[in-house]
Design an enzyme around this catalytic site. Structure first.
Site, PDB file in Angstrom:
ATOM      1  N   CYS A 114      15.324  86.981  44.260  1.00 40.16           N
ATOM      2  CA  CYS A 114      15.816  88.100  43.435  1.00 40.16           C
ATOM      3  C   CYS A 114      15.101  89.122  43.514  1.00 40.16           C
ATOM      4  CB  CYS A 114      16.798  87.768  42.458  1.00 40.16           C
ATOM      5  SG  CYS A 114      18.383  86.250  42.032  1.00 40.16           S
ATOM      6  N   HIS A 253      19.488  94.978  39.689  1.00 34.64           N
ATOM      7  CA  HIS A 253      20.015  92.962  40.400  1.00 34.64           C
ATOM      8  C   HIS A 253      21.069  92.925  39.472  1.00 34.64           C
ATOM      9  CE1 HIS A 253      19.819  89.464  42.133  1.00 34.64           C
ATOM     10  NE2 HIS A 253      19.647  89.116  40.809  1.00 34.64           N
ATOM     11  N   ASN A 283      26.361  87.006  42.554  1.00 30.10           N
ATOM     12  CA  ASN A 283      24.366  87.690  42.816  1.00 30.10           C
ATOM     13  C   ASN A 283      24.328  87.340  44.348  1.00 30.10           C
ATOM     14  OD1 ASN A 283      21.649  87.202  42.033  1.00 30.10           O
ATOM     15  ND2 ASN A 283      21.600  86.090  40.673  1.00 30.10           N
TER      16      ASN A 283
END
Ligand code: UT7
Length: 326
Positions: A114, A253, A283
């Site tokens: 990520c 994020h 996500n």
């Protein structure tokens, strides 16, 4: 004069199919209410078989090239941040290069899950400043749906697929412009490998010979995320001599709305200055920051001259942040 990496274009691409929480609840023991309350997620896009990390990355790259007014032949460096490459090798960056028709250039992938886009931006920034290329395509692209265990409700509801791309261009900026001049002003990266079992994939070429599935200790990841993100944002702003009041937009994020809110609150950043896409995209790992950035540039929120902060945290643990004047 100082050479800086300046943002000259953004783009993004999402798979055709969008899946709601209610649709997911037909497949696993979950509910729209639980997912919204715990994460803020309402929808995610899921790639069809003909949509891959490479094709999505190339579609986002084409949009970014158009926005920058550049041709594929102008690109000297392509970095793809991904944890879901099309193949174990070659790098998906070379696939993107072929798909967009870019001639001989530097092309490689970065694996920091990520945080991958932040790592890729930092590497591109260094390479542009030292003269490796004039224009760099920096892409975050993922098809996490391919590595989810669709029987595991603690992970499969959280992720989605997509790609975001930016073009960074080496430009000479007057020294006296300081933090008012355009370009990437600072980046900070971190990794603490002792936490690698908290968020990982239980397969790989060198261990099981299989692709594997995402495994996560969600509560532990959550706890570290808020602490690490608030701390790296403080560090990167201190590097520029700026403070939270100077920030026009935070592009975080997009893992969990509660992590984003808690981090912003810790730094005293008002919610109106945070770009949120977690409700629409879930996500998307390395793609989430460039996807959100592109959205906010295209809808006119982020404008030339704005001070923008990017941040991400993920498996490894890895985390990082960047400050740029758009
Ligand atoms: O991008 C990389 C970074 N990743 C992240 O940042 C993720 C970080 N973690 C999180 O976002 C949160 O920890 C989660 C969203 C994953 C979980 O939220 P939580 O508030 O920490 O919930 P929990 O794991 O403590 O689970 C609470 C309850 C459990 O039931 P019991 O043990 O209390 O009876 C779970 O079994 O919720 C249950 N649960 C679910 N219920 C309905 C877990 N997943 C689901 C689900 N639907 N999908």
């Amino acid at each position: 004069m100082t050479r800086r990496a300046v943002l000259s274009g953004t783009g993004s691409a999402l798979p055709r199919t969008r899946v709601s929480n209610a649709e997911l609840a037909k497949r696993v023991d979950t509910s729209d209410e639980w997912i919204v309350e715990r994460t803020g997620i309402r929808f995610r896009h899921i790639a069809e078989p003909d949509e891959t990390t490479g094709t999505l990355g190339a579609a986002a790259a084409k949009e970014a090239l158009k926005a920058a007014g550049l041709e594929p032949s102008d690109i000297g460096l392509i970095i793809v941040a991904t944890a879901t490459p099309d193949n174990t090798f070659p790098a998906t960056a070379t696939k993107v290069q072929a798909l967009i028709g870019a001639p001989d250039c530097i092309a490689f992938d970065v694996a920091a899950v990520c945080s991958g886009f932040l790592y890729a931006v930092s590497v591109a920034d260094s390479m542009l400043r030292t003269g490796a290329a004039k224009h760099a395509l920096v892409i975050g692209s993922e098809t996490f749906s391919r590595i989810l265990d669709w029987e595991d409700r603690t992970t499969c509801v959280l992720f989605g697929d997509g790609a975001g791309a930016i073009i960074l261009s080496a430009e000479e900026v007057a020294d006296e412009a300081g933090a008012k001049g355009r370009g990437i002003l600072a980046t900070r990266l971190h990794a603490e490998g002792q936490y690698c079992d908290m968020l990982y994939v239980d397969g790989g070429p060198s261990t099981t010979g299989t692709v594997g599935h995402v495994r996560m200790q969600g509560r532990e990841v959550f706890r570290h995320a808020v602490t690490n993100l608030a701390s790296v944002l403080g560090e990167v702003l201190a590097d520029t001599g700026l403070s939270a009041e100077d920030v026009d937009w935070v592009v975080p994020h997009q893992a969990n709305r509660r992590i984003i809110d808690a981090t912003a609150k810790k730094l005293g950043l008002p919610a109106e200055r945070v770009v949120l896409t977690v409700d629409q995209h879930a996500n998307t790992s390395a793609a989430s920051v460039p996807l959100a950035l592109d959205l906010a540039v295209r809808d006119g929120r982020i404008k030339r001259g704005d001070l923008v902060v990017l941040e991400a945290m993920g498996g490894g643990f890895t985390w990082g942040a960047a400050v740029l004047r758009v």
